[in-house]
Design a protein around this motif. Structure first.
Motif, PDB file in Angstrom:
ATOM      1  N   TRP A  51       0.975  -1.655   0.166  1.00  0.00           N
ATOM      2  CA  TRP A  51      -0.340   0.294   0.197  1.00  0.00           C
ATOM      3  C   TRP A  51       1.086   1.129  -0.461  1.00  0.00           C
ATOM      4  O   TRP A  51       1.932   1.353   0.343  1.00  0.00           O
ATOM      5  N   SER A  52       0.125   2.053  -0.425  1.00  0.00           N
ATOM      6  CA  SER A  52       0.605   3.859  -0.423  1.00  0.00           C
ATOM      7  C   SER A  52      -0.443   3.904  -0.662  1.00  0.00           C
ATOM      8  O   SER A  52      -1.233   4.303  -1.006  1.00  0.00           O
ATOM      9  N   THR A  53       0.729   5.667   0.014  1.00  0.00           N
ATOM     10  CA  THR A  53       0.320   7.549  -0.159  1.00  0.00           C
ATOM     11  C   THR A  53       0.212   7.957  -1.634  1.00  0.00           C
ATOM     12  O   THR A  53       1.521   7.829  -1.839  1.00  0.00           O
ATOM     13  N   SER A  54      -0.948   9.202  -1.613  1.00  0.00           N
ATOM     14  CA  SER A  54      -0.257   9.865  -2.457  1.00  0.00           C
ATOM     15  C   SER A  54      -0.333  11.047  -2.764  1.00  0.00           C
ATOM     16  O   SER A  54       0.033  11.926  -3.754  1.00  0.00           O
ATOM     17  N   SER A  55      -0.546  11.681  -1.718  1.00  0.00           N
ATOM     18  CA  SER A  55       0.261  12.382  -0.542  1.00  0.00           C
ATOM     19  C   SER A  55       1.031  12.085   1.172  1.00  0.00           C
ATOM     20  O   SER A  55       0.843  11.069   1.228  1.00  0.00           O
ATOM     21  N   ALA A  56       1.171  13.595   1.146  1.00  0.00           N
ATOM     22  CA  ALA A  56       2.046  13.636   2.655  1.00  0.00           C
ATOM     23  C   ALA A  56       1.655  13.064   3.379  1.00  0.00           C
ATOM     24  O   ALA A  56       0.717  13.471   4.502  1.00  0.00           O
ATOM     25  N   ASN A  57       1.918  11.927   4.155  1.00  0.00           N
ATOM     26  CA  ASN A  57       0.689  11.396   5.386  1.00  0.00           C
ATOM     27  C   ASN A  57       0.090  10.935   5.564  1.00  0.00           C
ATOM     28  O   ASN A  57      -0.351  10.995   6.467  1.00  0.00           O
ATOM     29  N   HIS A 112      -3.657   3.848  -0.839  1.00  0.00           N
ATOM     30  CA  HIS A 112      -4.817   2.185  -2.098  1.00  0.00           C
ATOM     31  C   HIS A 112      -3.472   1.590  -1.758  1.00  0.00           C
ATOM     32  O   HIS A 112      -2.327   1.506  -2.211  1.00  0.00           O
ATOM     33  N   ALA A 113      -3.749   0.225  -1.783  1.00  0.00           N
ATOM     34  CA  ALA A 113      -3.021  -0.775  -2.536  1.00  0.00           C
ATOM     35  C   ALA A 113      -2.532  -0.885  -3.883  1.00  0.00           C
ATOM     36  O   ALA A 113      -3.232  -0.048  -4.903  1.00  0.00           O
ATOM     37  N   PHE A 114      -1.349  -1.390  -3.855  1.00  0.00           N
ATOM     38  CA  PHE A 114      -0.557  -1.476  -4.777  1.00  0.00           C
ATOM     39  C   PHE A 114      -0.323  -2.682  -5.558  1.00  0.00           C
ATOM     40  O   PHE A 114      -0.147  -2.978  -4.874  1.00  0.00           O
ATOM     41  N   THR A 155     -10.280   1.624  -4.600  1.00  0.00           N
ATOM     42  CA  THR A 155     -10.851   0.592  -3.551  1.00  0.00           C
ATOM     43  C   THR A 155     -12.392  -0.096  -4.505  1.00  0.00           C
ATOM     44  O   THR A 155     -12.219   0.223  -5.919  1.00  0.00           O
ATOM     45  N   LEU A 156     -12.743  -0.660  -3.431  1.00  0.00           N
ATOM     46  CA  LEU A 156     -14.373  -0.951  -3.472  1.00  0.00           C
ATOM     47  C   LEU A 156     -14.874   0.137  -3.759  1.00  0.00           C
ATOM     48  O   LEU A 156     -14.804   1.750  -3.555  1.00  0.00           O
ATOM     49  N   PRO A 157     -16.404   0.152  -4.234  1.00  0.00           N
ATOM     50  CA  PRO A 157     -16.672   1.119  -4.270  1.00  0.00           C
ATOM     51  C   PRO A 157     -17.054   1.894  -3.262  1.00  0.00           C
ATOM     52  O   PRO A 157     -17.898   1.572  -1.672  1.00  0.00           O
ATOM     53  N   GLY A 158     -17.297   2.927  -3.168  1.00  0.00           N
ATOM     54  CA  GLY A 158     -17.543   4.159  -1.386  1.00  0.00           C
ATOM     55  C   GLY A 158     -16.558   4.004  -0.836  1.00  0.00           C
ATOM     56  O   GLY A 158     -16.481   4.719   0.062  1.00  0.00           O
ATOM     57  N   GLY A 159     -15.689   3.917  -1.410  1.00  0.00           N
ATOM     58  CA  GLY A 159     -14.466   3.493  -0.422  1.00  0.00           C
ATOM     59  C   GLY A 159     -12.736   4.697  -0.995  1.00  0.00           C
ATOM     60  O   GLY A 159     -13.001   5.643  -1.574  1.00  0.00           O
ATOM     61  N   ALA A 160     -12.727   4.850   0.829  1.00  0.00           N
ATOM     62  CA  ALA A 160     -11.299   5.775   0.668  1.00  0.00           C
ATOM     63  C   ALA A 160      -9.395   5.193   0.583  1.00  0.00           C
ATOM     64  O   ALA A 160      -8.893   5.975   0.263  1.00  0.00           O
ATOM     65  N   TYR A 161     -10.077   3.725   1.447  1.00  0.00           N
ATOM     66  CA  TYR A 161      -8.977   3.543   1.735  1.00  0.00           C
ATOM     67  C   TYR A 161      -8.201   2.183   1.030  1.00  0.00           C
ATOM     68  O   TYR A 161      -9.799   0.877   1.161  1.00  0.00           O
ATOM     69  N   SER A 162      -7.425   1.286   0.908  1.00  0.00           N
ATOM     70  CA  SER A 162      -7.348   0.620   0.962  1.00  0.00           C
ATOM     71  C   SER A 162      -5.528  -0.401   0.984  1.00  0.00           C
ATOM     72  O   SER A 162      -4.828   0.534   1.035  1.00  0.00           O
ATOM     73  N   GLU A 163      -5.558  -1.478   1.015  1.00  0.00           N
ATOM     74  CA  GLU A 163      -4.310  -2.105   1.086  1.00  0.00           C
ATOM     75  C   GLU A 163      -4.207  -3.401   0.655  1.00  0.00           C
ATOM     76  O   GLU A 163      -5.330  -4.406   0.841  1.00  0.00           O
ATOM     77  N   ALA A 164      -3.295  -3.846   0.363  1.00  0.00           N
ATOM     78  CA  ALA A 164      -2.866  -5.317  -0.268  1.00  0.00           C
ATOM     79  C   ALA A 164      -2.136  -6.435   0.496  1.00  0.00           C
ATOM     80  O   ALA A 164      -1.407  -5.452   1.603  1.00  0.00           O
ATOM     81  N   VAL A 165      -2.653  -6.801   1.195  1.00  0.00           N
ATOM     82  CA  VAL A 165      -2.022  -8.064   1.636  1.00  0.00           C
ATOM     83  C   VAL A 165      -1.519  -9.245   1.647  1.00  0.00           C
ATOM     84  O   VAL A 165      -0.232  -9.665   1.915  1.00  0.00           O
ATOM     85  N   ALA A 166      -1.847  -9.616   0.444  1.00  0.00           N
ATOM     86  CA  ALA A 166      -0.861 -11.175  -0.071  1.00  0.00           C
ATOM     87  C   ALA A 166      -1.114 -11.093  -1.245  1.00  0.00           C
ATOM     88  O   ALA A 166      -1.926 -10.652  -2.112  1.00  0.00           O
ATOM     89  N   VAL A 167      -0.862 -12.162  -1.623  1.00  0.00           N
ATOM     90  CA  VAL A 167      -0.059 -12.582  -3.160  1.00  0.00           C
ATOM     91  C   VAL A 167       0.055 -13.329  -3.923  1.00  0.00           C
ATOM     92  O   VAL A 167       0.857 -14.150  -3.069  1.00  0.00           O
ATOM     93  N   SER A 220     -10.321  -3.219   2.035  1.00  0.00           N
ATOM     94  CA  SER A 220     -10.847  -1.985   1.401  1.00  0.00           C
ATOM     95  C   SER A 220     -11.787  -1.282   2.019  1.00  0.00           C
ATOM     96  O   SER A 220     -12.942  -2.386   2.606  1.00  0.00           O
ATOM     97  N   SER A 221     -12.156   0.410   2.414  1.00  0.00           N
ATOM     98  CA  SER A 221     -13.080   0.465   3.075  1.00  0.00           C
ATOM     99  C   SER A 221     -14.474   0.416   1.488  1.00  0.00           C
ATOM    100  O   SER A 221     -13.658   1.021  -0.106  1.00  0.00           O
ATOM    101  N   ALA A 222     -16.016   0.707   2.038  1.00  0.00           N
ATOM    102  CA  ALA A 222     -16.269   0.361   1.383  1.00  0.00           C
ATOM    103  C   ALA A 222     -17.427   0.915   1.416  1.00  0.00           C
ATOM    104  O   ALA A 222     -18.129   1.581   3.008  1.00  0.00           O
TER     105      ALA A 222
END
Length: 283
Positions: free
Chosen positions: A144-150, A156-158, A173-185, A194-196
């Protein structure tokens, strides 16, 4: 070279110690620095190589790799400012995915370390000051990564496809979500949370699908949120949380129509969490 199936950390009066277990023989392999180290925790193992984080002399936290059964740990270093710490998140063949943090942990840089070489390579993020690698399989690194300072609330997951060299790709993110994290691949399937609109939800993304979409894995009755924690083939596992805070492990077969299935609770337990899966074996 030894083969190991499970990794973890055990604690004693002398500090934490990383270990790997070969489930076919029951053998446990400990790992710690021979000098100057008080703690070591394990994150992953692949083909007998264990990775994680160790405390060096001077309380320096560093990502490490160790070829079992030799307990000598290799310092994988840092990327960024002097005094940073680092931690390995996963290993695939000879490539370690890790993250370096500044002293106050307000900034972080995801990196990979090829054990056949001698220096780490930083991965690009989504434009912010925090990028964290959480998993690797083959040539795919997820995190996961941020798109602006902190701006952690809107992280967002990447993923990064290492051979393509295209940098971090935002999974959204999922529809209506503000954040997400990728955990495994595993292969081309990335899972996380993800928030939704309906709350926090486990998700799965198949990078081989066109168009690529983030799939909401939902919850079972009585639970308000869920997080995917591991994937093997088409089987996703994780945990879901009820309003009162109790957790329940789940499994989700991406190729079946049953949807999310709550796993039976261990005898005498009121809560559970699935953390890993290999084939049909869930831990």
């Amino acid at each position: 070279m030894c083969s190991s199936d499970l990794v973890g950390t055990r604690w004693s009066a002398g500090g934490a110690r990383a270990f790997a277990v070969d489930t076919s023989t029951g053998m446990t392999n400990g790992a710690n620095w021979s000098t100057g180290t008080t703690n070591a925790s394990a994150a992953d193992v692949d083909e007998g190589v264990l990775v994680g984080q160790a405390t060096l002399s001077g309380n320096k936290l560093r990502a490490f790799a160790a070829t079992l059964p030799d307990p000598t740990l290799r310092d994988l270093g840092i990327v960024g400012q002097p005094g940073s710490t680092s931690a390995a998140a996963g290993l695939s063949a000879s490539i370690v995915a890790a993250t370096a943090y500044t002293g106050n942990s307000q900034e972080s840089t995801a990196f990979v370390f090829d054990l056949r070489r001698s220096s780490p390579i930083a991965l690009g993020g989504l434009g912010g000051k925090r990028t964290v690698a959480t998993a690797i399989d083959g040539a795919i690194v997820a995190g996961w990564s941020t798109s602006s300072a902190n701006d952690v609330p809107t992280r967002h997951a990447f993923y990064v496809d290492l051979p393509r060299g295209t940098g971090a790709i935002d999974l959204g993110t999922l529809p209506g979500g503000a954040y997400s994290e990728a955990v495994a691949v595993d292969g081309l399937v990335i899972v996380g949370f993800s928030s939704a609109t309906s709350g926090e939800r486990a998700f799965a993304v198949d990078l081989g699908q066109i168009p690529r979409t983030m799939r909401d894995l939902g919850t079972t009755d009585g639970f308000g949120s869920s997080r995917a924690r591991a994937v093997s083939g088409h089987l996703v596992v994780g945990s879901q949380t009820a309003a009162g805070g109790a957790e329940r492990a789940f499994a989700f077969d991406l190729e079946a129509t049953a949807g999310m299935v709550a796993l039976p609770l261990p005898e005498g337990s009121g809560t559970s969490r699935a953390l890993a899966v290999d084939g049909t074996t869930i831990v």
